[in-house]
Enzyme design. Structure first.
Site, PDB file in Angstrom:
ATOM      1  N   LYS A  45       0.830  -1.218   0.000  1.00  0.00           N
ATOM      2  CA  LYS A  45       0.000   0.000   0.000  1.00  0.00           C
ATOM      3  C   LYS A  45       0.858   1.260   0.000  1.00  0.00           C
ATOM      4  CE  LYS A  45      -3.638  -0.529   2.882  1.00  0.00           C
ATOM      5  NZ  LYS A  45      -4.374  -0.981   4.096  1.00  0.00           N
ATOM      6  N   LYS A  47       2.349   2.646   2.233  1.00  0.00           N
ATOM      7  CA  LYS A  47       1.979   3.522   3.356  1.00  0.00           C
ATOM      8  C   LYS A  47       3.006   3.350   4.467  1.00  0.00           C
ATOM      9  CE  LYS A  47      -3.129   3.891   3.396  1.00  0.00           C
ATOM     10  NZ  LYS A  47      -4.348   3.613   4.206  1.00  0.00           N
TER      11      LYS A  47
HETATM   12  N1  C2G Z   1     -12.884   5.358   6.309  1.00  0.00           N
HETATM   13  C1  C2G Z   1     -14.109   6.022   6.389  1.00  0.00           C
HETATM   14  N2  C2G Z   1     -14.125   7.366   6.504  1.00  0.00           N
HETATM   15  C2  C2G Z   1     -12.970   8.077   6.547  1.00  0.00           C
HETATM   16  C3  C2G Z   1     -11.730   7.413   6.485  1.00  0.00           C
HETATM   17  C4  C2G Z   1     -11.712   6.037   6.362  1.00  0.00           C
HETATM   18  O1  C2G Z   1     -15.181   5.388   6.349  1.00  0.00           O
HETATM   19  N3  C2G Z   1     -13.041   9.435   6.659  1.00  0.00           N
HETATM   20  C5  C2G Z   1     -12.899   3.901   6.162  1.00  0.00           C
HETATM   21  C6  C2G Z   1     -12.239   3.436   4.875  1.00  0.00           C
HETATM   22  O2  C2G Z   1     -13.144   3.544   3.778  1.00  0.00           O
HETATM   23  C7  C2G Z   1     -11.890   1.984   5.210  1.00  0.00           C
HETATM   24  C8  C2G Z   1     -11.599   2.048   6.725  1.00  0.00           C
HETATM   25  O3  C2G Z   1     -12.150   3.306   7.200  1.00  0.00           O
HETATM   26  O4  C2G Z   1     -13.017   1.139   4.974  1.00  0.00           O
HETATM   27  C9  C2G Z   1     -10.129   1.995   7.038  1.00  0.00           C
HETATM   28  O5  C2G Z   1      -9.507   3.045   6.326  1.00  0.00           O
HETATM   29  P1  C2G Z   1      -7.923   2.903   6.014  1.00  0.00           P
HETATM   30  O6  C2G Z   1      -7.203   2.596   7.264  1.00  0.00           O
HETATM   31  O7  C2G Z   1      -7.529   4.075   5.169  1.00  0.00           O
HETATM   32  O8  C2G Z   1      -7.912   1.570   5.150  1.00  0.00           O
HETATM   33  P2  C2G Z   1      -7.352   1.372   3.668  1.00  0.00           P
HETATM   34  O9  C2G Z   1      -5.995   1.927   3.553  1.00  0.00           O
HETATM   35  O10 C2G Z   1      -8.407   1.849   2.759  1.00  0.00           O
HETATM   36  O11 C2G Z   1      -7.172  -0.228   3.613  1.00  0.00           O
HETATM   37  O12 C2G Z   1      -7.621  -4.591   1.834  1.00  0.00           O
HETATM   38  C10 C2G Z   1      -8.275  -3.362   2.093  1.00  0.00           C
HETATM   39  C11 C2G Z   1      -7.335  -2.345   2.664  1.00  0.00           C
HETATM   40  O13 C2G Z   1      -6.611  -2.868   3.755  1.00  0.00           O
HETATM   41  C12 C2G Z   1      -8.089  -1.092   3.078  1.00  0.00           C
END
Ligand code: C2G
Length: 130
Positions: A45, A47
């Site tokens: 990712k 990240k």
């Molecule tokens: N999320 C949300 N609202 C936000 C920020 C995040 O609803 N303002 C949700 C994202 O859509 C996701 C969850 O919180 O469903 C976790 O967000 P992240 O930690 O950014 O996850 P991500 O990097 O999208 O990883 O295999 C799938 C990945 O691991 C998802």
């Protein structure tokens, strides 16, 4: 028992994450969070998290909506997770809409609206400016 699963990095845990977890739990009785490991974040990712996996796991386990935290080590593990944990509902924020539709043969796939105006990226940017 309706089991729900969701995946993410959940770094710098914020209310957008909490709103997602709260709504995911409300869809069933038991919520599993597959938490991206540091290695998966970096390798797949691109990240760099602020908190390491162990600390992010500790934070998630303290949330009332979360029943189990497991590691997310690869993009491909979702099918196996759904089968191993007998998951009924797969949930992600709608920034992922359509990305996991292939899982509909195994579980109900639900994309929930993201919480607007908050993200880890925004937090980091705003803090740099302060
Ligand atoms: N999320 C949300 N609202 C936000 C920020 C995040 O609803 N303002 C949700 C994202 O859509 C996701 C969850 O919180 O469903 C976790 O967000 P992240 O930690 O950014 O996850 P991500 O990097 O999208 O990883 O295999 C799938 C990945 O691991 C998802």
């Amino acid at each position: 028992m309706q089991k729900v699963i969701t995946y993410g990095t959940f770094d710098l845990l914020h209310y957008g994450h909490i709103e997602l977890l709260k709504r995911a739990k409300a869809l069933g009785d038991y919520l599993i969070v597959a938490l991206s490991t540091d290695e998966f974040n970096w390798r797949c990712k691109h990240k760099q998290t602020y908190f390491p996996y162990k600390k992010r796991k500790q934070l998630l386990e303290a949330i009332r909506y979360v029943d189990l935290v497991i590691p997310e080590n690869s993009w491909q593990q979702k099918t196996a997770d759904i089968q191993e944990y007998r998951v009924n509902i797969f949930v992600m924020g709608d920034d992922w809409r359509g990305q996991f539709d292939e899982l509909t043969s195994l579980a109900t796939v639900i994309y929930l609206p993201r919480t607007p105006e908050i993200s880890t990226t925004k937090i980091k940017k705003d803090l740099r400016l302060s």
